[in-house]
Design a protein around this motif. Structure first.
Motif, PDB file in Angstrom:
ATOM      1  N   UNK A   1       0.530  -1.583  -0.322  1.00 33.66           N
ATOM      2  CA  UNK A   1      -0.049  -0.248  -0.232  1.00 33.66           C
ATOM      3  C   UNK A   1       0.906   1.110  -0.405  1.00 33.66           C
ATOM      4  N   UNK A   2       1.982   1.643   0.023  1.00 33.13           N
ATOM      5  CA  UNK A   2       2.804   2.554   0.477  1.00 33.13           C
ATOM      6  C   UNK A   2       3.489   2.605  -1.343  1.00 33.13           C
ATOM      7  N   UNK A   3       3.102   1.747  -1.956  1.00 31.04           N
ATOM      8  CA  UNK A   3       3.186   1.735  -3.569  1.00 31.04           C
ATOM      9  C   UNK A   3       1.784   2.736  -3.978  1.00 31.04           C
ATOM     10  N   UNK A   4       1.043   1.761  -3.582  1.00 33.66           N
ATOM     11  CA  UNK A   4      -0.226   3.053  -3.823  1.00 33.66           C
ATOM     12  C   UNK A   4      -0.415   3.962  -3.556  1.00 33.66           C
ATOM     13  N   UNK A   5      -0.111   4.737  -2.045  1.00 33.23           N
ATOM     14  CA  UNK A   5      -0.053   5.961  -2.113  1.00 33.23           C
ATOM     15  C   UNK A   5       0.800   6.945  -2.390  1.00 33.23           C
ATOM     16  N   UNK A   6       1.644   6.452  -2.863  1.00 31.46           N
ATOM     17  CA  UNK A   6       2.823   7.103  -3.645  1.00 31.46           C
ATOM     18  C   UNK A   6       2.468   7.835  -5.201  1.00 31.46           C
ATOM     19  N   UNK A   7       2.234   6.165  -6.118  1.00 28.36           N
ATOM     20  CA  UNK A   7       1.470   6.395  -6.627  1.00 28.36           C
ATOM     21  C   UNK A   7      -0.005   7.625  -7.375  1.00 28.36           C
ATOM     22  N   UNK A   8      -0.786   7.544  -5.813  1.00 28.19           N
ATOM     23  CA  UNK A   8      -1.882   8.247  -6.342  1.00 28.19           C
ATOM     24  C   UNK A   8      -1.267  10.005  -5.266  1.00 28.19           C
ATOM     25  N   UNK A   9      -0.510   9.887  -4.547  1.00 35.74           N
ATOM     26  CA  UNK A   9       0.226  11.364  -4.497  1.00 35.74           C
ATOM     27  C   UNK A   9       0.646  11.691  -5.860  1.00 35.74           C
ATOM     28  N   UNK A  10       1.348  10.896  -6.543  1.00 38.18           N
ATOM     29  CA  UNK A  10       2.277  11.353  -7.644  1.00 38.18           C
ATOM     30  C   UNK A  10       0.608  11.812  -8.969  1.00 38.18           C
ATOM     31  N   UNK A  11      -0.334  11.129  -9.411  1.00 37.64           N
ATOM     32  CA  UNK A  11      -0.911  11.376  -9.820  1.00 37.64           C
ATOM     33  C   UNK A  11      -1.900  12.930  -9.544  1.00 37.64           C
ATOM     34  N   UNK A  12      -1.730  12.998  -8.039  1.00 41.08           N
ATOM     35  CA  UNK A  12      -2.689  14.226  -8.227  1.00 41.08           C
ATOM     36  C   UNK A  12      -1.468  15.368  -7.819  1.00 41.08           C
ATOM     37  N   UNK A  13      -0.499  15.007  -8.105  1.00 38.02           N
ATOM     38  CA  UNK A  13       0.412  16.303  -8.093  1.00 38.02           C
ATOM     39  C   UNK A  13       0.628  16.682  -9.285  1.00 38.02           C
ATOM     40  N   UNK A  14       0.218  15.524 -10.182  1.00 31.65           N
ATOM     41  CA  UNK A  14       0.828  16.086 -11.569  1.00 31.65           C
ATOM     42  C   UNK A  14      -0.870  16.810 -12.275  1.00 31.65           C
ATOM     43  N   UNK A  15      -2.130  15.922 -11.507  1.00 34.71           N
ATOM     44  CA  UNK A  15      -3.526  17.102 -11.886  1.00 34.71           C
ATOM     45  C   UNK A  15      -3.265  18.708 -10.904  1.00 34.71           C
ATOM     46  N   UNK A  16      -3.259  18.376 -10.355  1.00 34.76           N
ATOM     47  CA  UNK A  16      -2.992  19.729  -9.145  1.00 34.76           C
ATOM     48  C   UNK A  16      -1.829  21.217 -10.677  1.00 34.76           C
ATOM     49  N   UNK A  17      -0.555  20.417 -11.232  1.00 37.32           N
ATOM     50  CA  UNK A  17      -0.093  21.549 -11.969  1.00 37.32           C
ATOM     51  C   UNK A  17      -0.625  21.610 -13.168  1.00 37.32           C
ATOM     52  N   UNK A  18      -1.292  20.303 -13.730  1.00 40.85           N
ATOM     53  CA  UNK A  18      -2.042  20.828 -14.628  1.00 40.85           C
ATOM     54  C   UNK A  18      -3.091  21.839 -14.671  1.00 40.85           C
ATOM     55  N   UNK A  19      -3.897  21.277 -13.354  1.00 40.57           N
ATOM     56  CA  UNK A  19      -4.986  22.429 -12.728  1.00 40.57           C
ATOM     57  C   UNK A  19      -4.466  24.071 -13.118  1.00 40.57           C
ATOM     58  N   UNK A  20      -3.272  24.087 -12.779  1.00 41.15           N
ATOM     59  CA  UNK A  20      -2.756  25.533 -12.835  1.00 41.15           C
ATOM     60  C   UNK A  20      -2.518  25.997 -13.749  1.00 41.15           C
ATOM     61  N   UNK A  21      -2.400  25.161 -14.716  1.00 37.60           N
ATOM     62  CA  UNK A  21      -1.770  25.658 -16.183  1.00 37.60           C
ATOM     63  C   UNK A  21      -2.787  25.548 -17.169  1.00 37.60           C
ATOM     64  N   UNK A  22      -3.592  24.442 -16.978  1.00 30.93           N
ATOM     65  CA  UNK A  22      -4.443  23.699 -18.509  1.00 30.93           C
ATOM     66  C   UNK A  22      -5.484  24.476 -18.648  1.00 30.93           C
ATOM     67  N   UNK A  23      -5.897  25.420 -19.821  1.00 26.24           N
ATOM     68  CA  UNK A  23      -7.564  26.203 -19.523  1.00 26.24           C
ATOM     69  C   UNK A  23      -8.676  25.630 -19.624  1.00 26.24           C
ATOM     70  N   UNK A  24      -8.387  23.608 -20.605  1.00 30.67           N
ATOM     71  CA  UNK A  24      -9.264  22.717 -20.376  1.00 30.67           C
ATOM     72  C   UNK A  24      -9.968  22.316 -19.293  1.00 30.67           C
ATOM     73  N   UNK A  25      -8.588  22.576 -18.007  1.00 29.33           N
ATOM     74  CA  UNK A  25      -9.609  22.107 -17.016  1.00 29.33           C
ATOM     75  C   UNK A  25      -9.828  23.307 -16.485  1.00 29.33           C
ATOM     76  N   UNK A  26      -9.570  24.886 -16.561  1.00 26.13           N
ATOM     77  CA  UNK A  26     -10.515  25.285 -15.514  1.00 26.13           C
ATOM     78  C   UNK A  26     -12.042  25.309 -16.172  1.00 26.13           C
ATOM     79  N   UNK A  27     -12.003  25.292 -17.565  1.00 23.85           N
ATOM     80  CA  UNK A  27     -13.319  25.289 -18.297  1.00 23.85           C
ATOM     81  C   UNK A  27     -13.968  24.048 -17.785  1.00 23.85           C
TER      82      UNK A  27
END
Length: 150
Positions: free
Chosen positions: A47-73
């Motif tokens: 589960x440590x690996x699963x939590x690490x993958x979830x954290x990485x995915x959330x970080x990537x999503x947050x990065x795209x949230x800030x810089x991607x206009x499609x996400x803001x729509x």
């Protein structure tokens, strides 16, 4: 490296558990022991690996949230949906009874049965009488509830 960190955290927890139990607080020591087993259990189950993958995915999503206009729509569409639902009066989890008196449910024969909490042979209070006269200074609450049809 993850295994070493998890084992070290578990070892630290076991040390704290032994010190707590040696001071005469056995229940607290057992609780510390239970908590000490969590990091190693998470590692061994993967589960440590699963939590690490979830954290990485959330970080990537947050990065795209800030810089991607499609996400803001998409965010604007979701906010609009919530505003429309709230403005039209949608209430989740609140069922309303329509056409029947609250508390009276028709029995099999068609006649209304007694409301819940009232014996079947008990008489209903008259329309003009105050059923909550014994409540004292809750009359203002009763008035508000009557105005809202509750």
């Amino acid at each position: 490296m993850t295994a070493i960190i998890c084992m070290a955290l578990s070892a630290l927890g076991v040390v704290i558990a032994v010190l707590t139990a040696s001071r005469g607080r056995m229940r607290a020591g057992l609780r510390w022991l239970a908590v000490a087993l969590v990091p190693t259990g998470l590692y061994l189950t993967g589960l440590v690996t699963v939590f690490r993958n979830i954290g990485t995915t959330l970080a990537n999503w947050a990065t795209h949230l800030v810089f991607d206009p499609k996400v803001w729509v998409g965010v604007a569409m979701l906010c609009g949906t919530v505003l429309i639902l709230l403005s039209t009066g949608v209430r989740f989890g609140r069922g309303r009874r329509r056409g029947k008196e609250q508390g009276q449910v028709p029995a099999k024969g068609g006649a209304p049965s007694a409301p819940p909490g009232r014996p079947a042979g008990a008489a209903l209070p008259a329309k003009g009488s105050a059923p909550t006269a014994d409540l004292g200074d809750f009359s203002d609450v009763e008035e508000i509830l009557k105005r809202r049809g509750i």
